[in-house]
Design a protein around this motif. Structure first.
Motif: not given
Length: 151
Positions: A134-142
């Motif tokens: 669900r999350i913005n793809l880039t924010q998966t790294s968080f």
């Protein structure tokens, strides 16, 4: 270069991790789901402490103050170029009583008409696997960095 700061709120239930994510309000995001959710975050003002901004944004987007021990995560750059700083903290929040501040946007674009919208229109806890969809793809790294740190 624009920069934002946000909070990765998480909770553990048994051996599972859950993340608190927000969905942006307004007509552009209305029918978007996967990849549209985000951590609560907002733009850092000049000379502002990024963690202070993250805490302020959490309150503006949920109506609830956040406190706890904040673990700094590695900043990331989103596809559009914005730098995002994030801090993780463990906690729980009931989503039924949440509310967001509002803002004005020009809608439709270049129409000259202003529309007042909530900055956030949905709040939800997601299991780690679902949050990563669900999350913005880039924010998966968080989320991935936090999971590595928690092991």
């Amino acid at each position: 270069m624009k920069a934002s700061a946000g909070i990765v709120l998480y909770k553990k239930e048994n051996d599972d991790l859950f993340y608190f994510l927000v969905h942006p309000g307004g007509p552009f995001w209305k029918n978007k789901d996967h990849g549209a959710w985000s951590i609560p975050k907002g733009e850092i003002l000049p000379d502002e402490n990024p963690l202070d901004r993250a805490i302020i944004e959490f309150k503006e987007e949920t109506g609830k103050a956040i406190q706890g021990e904040f673990l700094e995560l590695s900043p990331l750059r989103q596809k559009a170029g914005k730098l995002v700083y994030a801090w993780a903290t463990e906690g729980d929040i009931e989503t039924s009583q949440l509310y967001s501040n509002t803002l004005q946007i020009e809608w439709p674009p270049k129409s000259g008409r202003l529309l007042e919208i909530p900055e956030v229109d949905q709040w939800q806890w997601f299991h780690s696997d679902e949050a990563k969809k669900r999350i913005n793809l880039t924010q998966t790294s968080f989320l991935e960095e936090l999971e590595n740190l928690l092991q």
